[in-house]
Every structure is written in C-alpha cells, then in structure tokens.
Design a protein around this motif. Sequence first.
Motif, PDB file in Angstrom:
ATOM      1  N   UNK A   1       0.850  -1.189   0.000  1.00  0.00           N
ATOM      2  CA  UNK A   1       0.000   0.000   0.000  1.00  0.00           C
ATOM      3  C   UNK A   1       0.885   1.237   0.000  1.00  0.00           C
ATOM      4  N   UNK A   2       0.321   2.340  -0.487  1.00  0.00           N
ATOM      5  CA  UNK A   2       0.979   3.642  -0.499  1.00  0.00           C
ATOM      6  C   UNK A   2      -0.061   4.668  -0.059  1.00  0.00           C
ATOM      7  N   UNK A   3       0.358   5.637   0.755  1.00  0.00           N
ATOM      8  CA  UNK A   3      -0.569   6.579   1.378  1.00  0.00           C
ATOM      9  C   UNK A   3      -0.218   8.002   0.969  1.00  0.00           C
ATOM     10  N   UNK A   4      -1.244   8.864   0.821  1.00  0.00           N
ATOM     11  CA  UNK A   4      -1.049  10.302   0.690  1.00  0.00           C
ATOM     12  C   UNK A   4      -0.650  10.747  -0.699  1.00  0.00           C
ATOM     13  N   UNK A   5       0.256  11.737  -0.737  1.00  0.00           N
ATOM     14  CA  UNK A   5       0.658  12.337  -2.011  1.00  0.00           C
ATOM     15  C   UNK A   5       1.269  11.302  -2.950  1.00  0.00           C
ATOM     16  N   UNK A   6       2.051  10.390  -2.422  1.00  0.00           N
ATOM     17  CA  UNK A   6       2.692   9.383  -3.264  1.00  0.00           C
ATOM     18  C   UNK A   6       1.666   8.484  -3.937  1.00  0.00           C
ATOM     19  N   UNK A   7       0.536   8.246  -3.285  1.00  0.00           N
ATOM     20  CA  UNK A   7      -0.501   7.395  -3.882  1.00  0.00           C
ATOM     21  C   UNK A   7      -1.091   8.044  -5.123  1.00  0.00           C
ATOM     22  N   UNK A   8      -1.259   9.369  -5.106  1.00  0.00           N
ATOM     23  CA  UNK A   8      -1.823  10.059  -6.266  1.00  0.00           C
ATOM     24  C   UNK A   8      -0.843  10.135  -7.425  1.00  0.00           C
ATOM     25  N   UNK A   9       0.434   9.882  -7.173  1.00  0.00           N
ATOM     26  CA  UNK A   9       1.444   9.956  -8.227  1.00  0.00           C
ATOM     27  C   UNK A   9       1.856   8.585  -8.738  1.00  0.00           C
ATOM     28  N   UNK A  10       1.134   7.545  -8.377  1.00  0.00           N
ATOM     29  CA  UNK A  10       1.378   6.230  -8.963  1.00  0.00           C
ATOM     30  C   UNK A  10       0.717   6.185 -10.335  1.00  0.00           C
ATOM     31  N   UNK A  11       1.428   5.824 -11.384  1.00  0.00           N
ATOM     32  CA  UNK A  11       0.808   5.796 -12.722  1.00  0.00           C
ATOM     33  C   UNK A  11      -0.372   4.832 -12.767  1.00  0.00           C
ATOM     34  N   UNK A  12      -1.373   5.185 -13.578  1.00  0.00           N
ATOM     35  CA  UNK A  12      -2.541   4.316 -13.723  1.00  0.00           C
ATOM     36  C   UNK A  12      -2.173   2.976 -14.344  1.00  0.00           C
ATOM     37  N   UNK A  13      -1.118   2.962 -15.150  1.00  0.00           N
ATOM     38  CA  UNK A  13      -0.709   1.730 -15.839  1.00  0.00           C
ATOM     39  C   UNK A  13       0.516   1.120 -15.194  1.00  0.00           C
ATOM     40  N   UNK A  14       0.681   1.290 -13.892  1.00  0.00           N
ATOM     41  CA  UNK A  14       1.864   0.797 -13.197  1.00  0.00           C
ATOM     42  C   UNK A  14       1.864  -0.725 -13.153  1.00  0.00           C
ATOM     43  N   UNK A  15       3.038  -1.272 -12.892  1.00  0.00           N
ATOM     44  CA  UNK A  15       3.211  -2.708 -12.701  1.00  0.00           C
ATOM     45  C   UNK A  15       3.877  -2.943 -11.348  1.00  0.00           C
ATOM     46  N   UNK A  16       3.167  -3.540 -10.384  1.00  0.00           N
ATOM     47  CA  UNK A  16       1.783  -4.025 -10.448  1.00  0.00           C
ATOM     48  C   UNK A  16       0.782  -2.869 -10.399  1.00  0.00           C
ATOM     49  N   UNK A  17      -0.467  -3.182 -10.673  1.00  0.00           N
ATOM     50  CA  UNK A  17      -1.512  -2.176 -10.626  1.00  0.00           C
ATOM     51  C   UNK A  17      -1.842  -1.816  -9.176  1.00  0.00           C
ATOM     52  N   UNK A  18      -2.230  -0.552  -9.005  1.00  0.00           N
ATOM     53  CA  UNK A  18      -2.702  -0.071  -7.706  1.00  0.00           C
ATOM     54  C   UNK A  18      -4.075   0.570  -7.899  1.00  0.00           C
ATOM     55  N   UNK A  19      -4.912   0.399  -6.914  1.00  0.00           N
ATOM     56  CA  UNK A  19      -6.250   0.982  -6.927  1.00  0.00           C
ATOM     57  C   UNK A  19      -6.373   1.962  -5.765  1.00  0.00           C
ATOM     58  N   UNK A  20      -6.912   3.155  -6.026  1.00  0.00           N
ATOM     59  CA  UNK A  20      -7.075   4.174  -4.998  1.00  0.00           C
ATOM     60  C   UNK A  20      -8.384   3.966  -4.245  1.00  0.00           C
ATOM     61  N   UNK A  21      -8.310   4.143  -2.925  1.00  0.00           N
ATOM     62  CA  UNK A  21      -9.493   4.071  -2.062  1.00  0.00           C
ATOM     63  C   UNK A  21      -9.518   5.318  -1.193  1.00  0.00           C
TER      64      UNK A  21
END
Length: 739
Positions: A259-279
């Motif tokens: 998991x990643x929290x805060x500002x760094x979470x919003x800067x994860x690319x949508x097409x990253x490997x592995x995929x991340x989903x925002x909650x």
Amino acid sequence: MVGKKSHRALLKEEGLQRTDNNMEFTTWPQVNMINQKNYYTKILEGLRKGKKDIYALNVQHVRSEFLKQDDQTLAVRLQQEERLNARKKAAVDIDRARAQAAQDGVPYAERDADLDDDVVMDDEGGEVYGSKTLIIHIGSQNLRIGLATDALPKTVPMVIAKKSERSEAEDSEPRPKRIKLDNPSEEWFGDDFAREYNTMAQDFKTMRRHNKRRVLPNSRELVTKWNSTTPPEIIPEHSDPMRVDWTELPDDPRQAPDFVVGHAALRIPDTSTPRYRLFWPIQHGWWNEGDYKNRNMLEHDFFKILEESIKNELGLTHKKEWSHYSCVFVIPDLYEKTMVTRIIEEFLRDFGFLRVCLIQESLAASFGAGVGAACMVDIGAQKTSISCVEDGMIIEDSRINLKYGGYDVTENFVRMMLFDRLNYSEFNLMRRHDYLLAEDLKAQYTTMSDENISVTTNTFHLRAHGQQTRKYTFKIYDESMLAPLGFFRPSIFDHSRKLLGRHTVVPRSEDLYSGHPNDPISKAQLAVYSYVNQSIPSAVMAPPAQPAQLLSISTPAKRLNGLPPHLNNDLDGTPRSSPAGSPAPEDGSTPRPTGEDANGDDAGEIKSVLPDTDVIDRTVPVMPLEQAILNSIQHAAGTGPESDRRLRELLGGIMCIGGASKTPWLGAYLEMRLRAAFPQFPREILVVPTPRELDPAVLVWKGASVFGKLRMTNDSWIGRLEYDRLGSRILNYKCIWHW
C-alpha cells in the motif's frame, strides 16, 4: 377609653398562653434523621435491631441519592484525583526546593499565593505544554495533522493505494458520467443538465446586462468553434520543464509495497506494474460504503492512513512513543456516533494515546478565529457545514450538513467545458493525472466576479506517465463562474452517487431502549430535507426494488418518524410539519427573509412538510447556500425576547471557511445574495473574512490546537481507564455539548 392590656393579661385572659398537654402531634411513627456520613452502619444497625422501617427508609435514601452528585461519577472522581496528585507533587517539589536552597545557603523565592497553582506552562520533563498533543482533522479529500505547538498542520490526501488487478480508472465508468456518449457533446450529460446549464447561462447574461457589462451574442459559439477545431501541441519530455515526478516502484513487482498513502498514492501511474487501486475511506463526511463491501477493510484503510501520516509527517515512527501523546480529534457538527466511538476506541486501545478529546468543527473554527458569536460556513471538498456559535457553544438547532463542496465544482467545471466541446474530450476524473489537472484548472480559472468574464484563450499541459506532454489551447467564457455558482443552484450538481451503499456496511447508531436512530439531527437540517423533496427531485433517490428494514417503528395505532424522541411531538399517522418552520414572533420584531432564488422559490419561507423516514434515507441534503445560511440563523435566533438581538448579531458575523471558500470573490457574491434574500436587514448582513490572514482551509485545525493547549481548564479528556470501564457512556460526561 379602654387602656392597653399588658402581655401577661393577654396570655391569661384571652387564652393565648401556650400549655403542654403531653399529647403527640401525630400517631404516625417518627423516624429520626440518620447520620449522613455513614449510611451502611445505620442500615446494619437497623437490621440488627429488627427495625425494618428504618432499613427501608435508608435504602430509599441511598437510591434517591445515587449518581445525583457530580463527585459520585467516575469521570469527576478521576479529575479530582488528578488535581490532588498534582497539588501533592507541587507541594513535594516546593519542599525539596526549599531544602535545597537552605542547604546551599541561598534564599528561596516563594511563589505568589495569588497565582493559580494549577496553571503550569510546561509538560512533564520541562517540555512546552502542547508539544505532546496531536491535532487531527479528517476530511473527505484531505487530512490535516500536526502538534498543538505547530504553526500550521501537515496536509495529506485522505487516500490509500493498494495492490489490485485493475486500477480504478479501468474498473469504473468515466467521471463526469456520460449518458449519451455517441451523441454530440451537448447531449453527453442528459437533458436535465443541458436544461439547467442553458438556464444558468441565460440568467448570467441577464445579470451582466443589469450590471452594465458588455455581452456578446455569439460568445458561446466562439468557444465551441475554437475548442472543436484546435488540436493539441506535442511537447517532447526533455523540453518540458514542469514534468511530473511519478512515484517510483521497484522493477520486481514482488518487491512493490502492498500500500501507499497520501501524495505518493496520487502519483502512482494508472498503468503501473503491479496495478494499484485508490481508495478514499471518507466521502461526503461519511464512511465510504459505496466503494467498500467489508467494514473491517474500510476501517483498516482509514486507520492505516492516520497511522502512516503520524509516522511519516510527524516523525513518530515507533508506537511506543504514542503512549505519551494526547490527541484532539475534530468531528463534524452533525456527527455519526458509530464512527466517533469507533475512532475513540482505536485511538485509546490500538494507537495507545494517553488520552483523547473531541471538539466540533464550528466550535474549533470559532476558537481559531477568536470570535464569540458567528455563523460558521465551512465549505469543504464534498460537504458544507453551517452552524451558529454563541458564547463557546454551538446552537444545536442551527446545525446543517449539506452534501456538496469543492469537488462538485471541479466536476461541474469539467462537465461544462466538455459540454462546450473542449478539445480534450477524454477528460476522466477517475484517472489520477486528470484529477490533479482538473483541480489545478479550477484553482486557476473559477471566480465569482463577472467583471472580467469574457471569451479568453487559455492553455494547460497534460502530463501522463509514459506519454509525451500535450499542450492544449482552449477557450472558456462563462464556465468559470457558472461552475461555482452551483453552490447557489445545487440542482446543477450530480447527486446520483452520494448515497451509494449508505448503511449497507456500517449500521447506524440506535437507542438501546427504543431502537430509534440516535444520531444528532437539528430542526434546520430537517428543513433541508423538506426543501429537497419539494424543490430538487434529482437529489431524491428512487426506492430500492426490495425495501430493506426501515428504521421507523410501527405500533398498532401509531407510526414514529424514526427521529429522536424530542422531535416527535405527535405520533399520529397524518403528515406532520417539521419543527424547523418556526413562525415569526407575534410582535413582528424578527421578520422572516423574503425574495426569490434562482429557481423561483421563496428564499425565506421554508415550507417544511417532513417526509417519511424511508424518504429521508434516500434524500441527499442540499440547499442553495444563501437559503441554508438564513435557515440556520433563523433557528439559532429562535422566537424569544433575545431573538432580534441574536439575529442581528449572527447576520453580521457570517464567516466562510474551508478550502472551497477560497474561490475568488465568493464572500462578496454571497453577501449580495443574502441581502437580496433578506432585504429587511441590508446593513446588518456581513460576510467577514478570516482574521489575521489565516488560511481558511486550516482555520478549524488551528482552533483545535488552541483548544488542545488549554491546561487544567479542559475537562474533556478521555483516558484509557475511563473508556475501559464505561465505554461510549463516558462521552455523556466528557463532551462539552449534548452527546
């Protein structure tokens, strides 16, 4: 003339002399007063002597006095013990200092007896008081956290990114929601939006002509023609000085964080490997039950964001340190008890804080602004809170919670630009780079002043991960003002998802004895529900196909509204009027506001026919901002002899706070709308700015930090021992408002 008789003659001749015939006044047995200092000795003595009447009277006396005095409650006893221990420690320290001074042969400087012994400006260990007090204010979009001694808080996006097979953009429909994507852009968002938008545009032209502004007849055509024919310009990455620093992930997906929290979470690319989903665990001031199907996962994500923010932003990396820290937690004015009690329990037991204190948002804002009486209008990202504060207390009947805010303006602004054929037609707020871009565009171009509204040419740069930067040149006209104008015409906003999953994951709090919902509700909020059902049908959701168990309770003869008992004045089956529509005083000293809003409704006369409970559960509470403020002030002023004074005082102390209140010229435009809706008091109505040039977005946090630094006069702290013994019942003794 008869002479005056003596006192002795009167007693003897007139029969006034008192004589004792040794007769009792009554034949009932008389019980002597018991010793107040020792009830149980008298009880045992009465049992031993067989005096059942004395035993019964003593038991009755003990029962009648049980928990009738403050010093009998656990909370007060612990406070008294704490003060006593502090005095003992201070006395020991003074004796030790005197002995040390005598040993060194120097005189000891006695303390001034007039000073309060309890006022100490240092924490244990000589640290400045408040340096070990955390202030936490959560929001739907941002978390503000810091120590009470900090000048400003740390702002962290209230979001967590977790590993998933698909991102939220790949797994959800685009936002703004397109209804007819195959049709022209004017039909993408449905007929209702097109009708509302065109009506607002026509009213805007009328207003500009009234203000002697120049209005071009073909302004909209100029915008749509330019946007539909101008392609973007491609900029190589090495030529872009403002390229985005994306969150770097390990090359090996197995080593990527869970998991990643805060500002760094919003800067994860949508097409990253592995995929991340925002909650986003908090939406519209509530638990986000629409995106979660499990309560444990929802609470886990919420507390994980808080935990990581404390570790990363405040440097408290070890939980063992947290046991020395206190926490002031800011809650909404109209809160949900289930949410508040769960947070307190987690703070005291898992986080291990020394103690926890609660304060409501509007009250904290009054502390931060340093005002004694005001109407606080807190416009956040996804909710707007309005409450009147007087003498350090929130007037309960004035509390209003509206489910719109700055994010609705962002979505509305994007929808309007797409309606006018924006050349970036793939705009999707579910994509992270588009969401950040939309927030920047809103901050740059939206305004509430029509002075400089004209057809203007602007640019923005689209920076997506793995793609070359695209420079878009676009034109806008009235979108920059019509988008925030939705605060005064909320029917333009999209309310379709705001009640999604409501009470399907986290049940609401109910009274233990009656089974009624016992979350706080105000008369002003009931008037909002009534207004929505009469004027904004788009904010009333359709009933479910299979109705769930409603919270209203039916009896053989009567049906309750599912409201708190003090609001159920009559229980018959006929439609009842909300108590929010209080009539004006008979003497007419407090006139009600009049005038018409943008929808043509009477802005002052709030018709309140309270709907059933199932309808309330399906109603999104929204209302034009100026009407909601007047509604709150009316219920705060009341109808008593002080109503006129309180009304004038609150009308002159309207303060807009919150991040969305920073829209340019919002205060001036709101003041104009209020005066038009309430023409009886044109001079008294004032929308005042925040004092000392404080950022309106952090004013609530600043006030909570002031409250957290109150030493010994703050009896609202909840300790671990108190909560373990009494649970949430301790809040009845600790909250400075009616829990």
